[in-house]
Each structure stands twice: as structure tokens, then as C-alpha cells.
Scaffold this active site. Structure first.
Site, PDB file in Angstrom:
ATOM      1  N   ARG A  29     -11.426  20.247  -6.381  1.00  0.00           N
ATOM      2  CA  ARG A  29     -11.264  19.009  -5.573  1.00  0.00           C
ATOM      3  C   ARG A  29     -12.571  18.119  -5.931  1.00  0.00           C
ATOM      4  NH1 ARG A  29      -7.916  19.548  -1.278  1.00  0.00           N
ATOM      5  NH2 ARG A  29      -7.186  21.591  -0.908  1.00  0.00           N
ATOM      6  N   HIS A 100     -10.385  13.774 -17.583  1.00  0.00           N
ATOM      7  CA  HIS A 100      -9.907  14.242 -16.320  1.00  0.00           C
ATOM      8  C   HIS A 100      -8.898  13.509 -15.542  1.00  0.00           C
ATOM      9  CE1 HIS A 100     -13.497  11.664 -15.461  1.00  0.00           C
ATOM     10  NE2 HIS A 100     -12.893  11.259 -14.658  1.00  0.00           N
TER      11      HIS A 100
HETATM   12  P1  AMP Z   1     -14.351   8.939 -13.081  1.00  0.00           P
HETATM   13  O1  AMP Z   1     -15.033   7.871 -12.175  1.00  0.00           O
HETATM   14  O2  AMP Z   1     -12.953   8.702 -13.563  1.00  0.00           O
HETATM   15  O3  AMP Z   1     -15.079   9.471 -14.351  1.00  0.00           O
HETATM   16  O4  AMP Z   1     -14.477  10.211 -12.107  1.00  0.00           O
HETATM   17  C1  AMP Z   1     -15.374  11.114 -11.886  1.00  0.00           C
HETATM   18  C2  AMP Z   1     -15.147  11.984 -10.520  1.00  0.00           C
HETATM   19  O5  AMP Z   1     -15.959  13.116 -10.624  1.00  0.00           O
HETATM   20  C3  AMP Z   1     -15.435  10.998  -9.537  1.00  0.00           C
HETATM   21  O6  AMP Z   1     -14.495  10.800  -8.723  1.00  0.00           O
HETATM   22  C4  AMP Z   1     -16.704  11.816  -8.796  1.00  0.00           C
HETATM   23  O7  AMP Z   1     -16.645  11.844  -7.503  1.00  0.00           O
HETATM   24  C5  AMP Z   1     -16.461  13.217  -9.313  1.00  0.00           C
HETATM   25  N1  AMP Z   1     -17.394  14.374  -9.315  1.00  0.00           N
HETATM   26  C6  AMP Z   1     -18.707  13.886  -9.993  1.00  0.00           C
HETATM   27  N2  AMP Z   1     -19.150  15.108  -9.813  1.00  0.00           N
HETATM   28  C7  AMP Z   1     -18.514  16.089  -9.288  1.00  0.00           C
HETATM   29  C8  AMP Z   1     -18.524  17.598  -8.806  1.00  0.00           C
HETATM   30  N3  AMP Z   1     -19.842  18.205  -9.049  1.00  0.00           N
HETATM   31  N4  AMP Z   1     -17.790  18.219  -8.385  1.00  0.00           N
HETATM   32  C9  AMP Z   1     -16.471  17.621  -8.234  1.00  0.00           C
HETATM   33  N5  AMP Z   1     -16.271  16.303  -8.545  1.00  0.00           N
HETATM   34  C10 AMP Z   1     -17.267  15.476  -8.921  1.00  0.00           C
END
Ligand code: AMP
Length: 114
Positions: A29, A100
Site C-alpha cells: 500500500r 513501480h
Molecule cells: P512516484 O511519485 O510515481 O515515484 O511514486 C512514489 C510513491 O511512493 C508515492 O506515491 C509515495 O507516496 C510512495 N511512497 C514513498 N515512500 C513510501 C513508503 N515507505 N511506503 C509506501 N509508499 C511509499
């Protein structure tokens, strides 16, 4: 890959709310959810951006989409609908440089995206 957040999560060095894992991918999540269901499907292999994909990753990317669809189905969103998104680099909003696939579901999602 040193100092990669998602390598540390897939390697269990940092905890996450895992919803699925296998030998290839881990899905957990998002810590800052943008929809009632917001899951990130992350390969165990480190690939920084979509620009770094090679032919050898074709099956991996296919598995990421298949797992996203499975999670959506398990949470009851297969028929209602859901969105899958890869952000690539700065203008698309990529903040974690380990590819991701975002899975978003549970609310109406605007198009075009912001
Ligand atoms: P992006 O902006 O497409 O690189 O997505 C990165 C995502 O990772 C964002 O939606 C963040 O909220 C999420 N994120 C960052 N750190 C964590 C974490 N420790 N656990 C889960 N999600 C995370």
C-alpha cells in the site's frame, strides 16, 4: 542497489503494508494513498525508470500488470474499474527511482490526469 527505498522494502529492510509478493514482484500500500485502494507493484529487480527497460524485462513488466489486475479483482474493483500508472521522470512526478506500477481504485478518476 544502495540507498534505494524500494530495494529496501522489497528486501524487507524497511516495513511495508504488503498485499502480495512472489519471486518477481512485491505489492504494498502507498504510504500517501490517492484513492481508497492505492497499491504499488514493485519488481524485486532494480530498474530506475521506464527509460532503462531492456528486452529482458518484458516478462517482468507483464507480470506487474497481471499482479495489479489480480489485486484489483481481489479487492472487488475488476468490474467497477481501476487505473494503473507508471510515472517516468520529473515532469510526470516520479519521486522514487525504482520502477513501480501504481494501482488506484475506489473513486472516480478524472481524465485527462493532472
Ligand atoms: P512516484 O511519485 O510515481 O515515484 O511514486 C512514489 C510513491 O511512493 C508515492 O506515491 C509515495 O507516496 C510512495 N511512497 C514513498 N515512500 C513510501 C513508503 N515507505 N511506503 C509506501 N509508499 C511509499
Amino acid at each position: 542497489m544502495p540507498d534505494c527505498l524500494f530495494c529496501k522494502i522489497t528486501d524487507n529492510q524497511i516495513p511495508s503494508a504488503t498485499v502480495y509478493e512472489d519471486d518477481t514482484v512485491v505489492a504494498f500500500r502507498d504510504v500517501n494513498p490517492q484513492a481508497p485502494l492505492h497499491v504499488l507493484v514493485v519488481p524485486r529487480a532494480h530498474v530506475a525508470t521506464l527509460n532503462d527497460l531492456q528486452p529482458e524485462h518484458d516478462a517482468l513488466v507483464g507480470a506487474m500488470f497481471r499482479v495489479a489486475a489480480q489485486i484489483a479483482r481481489e479487492h472487488g474493483y475488476a468490474e467497477r474499474g481501476y487505473r494503473t500508472v507508471f510515472n517516468c521522470n520529473r515532469e510526470a512526478g516520479q519521486t522514487v527511482f525504482h520502477i513501480h506500477l501504481h494501482l488506484l481504485a475506489g473513486r472516480g478518476l478524472a481524465w485527462p490526469p493532472g
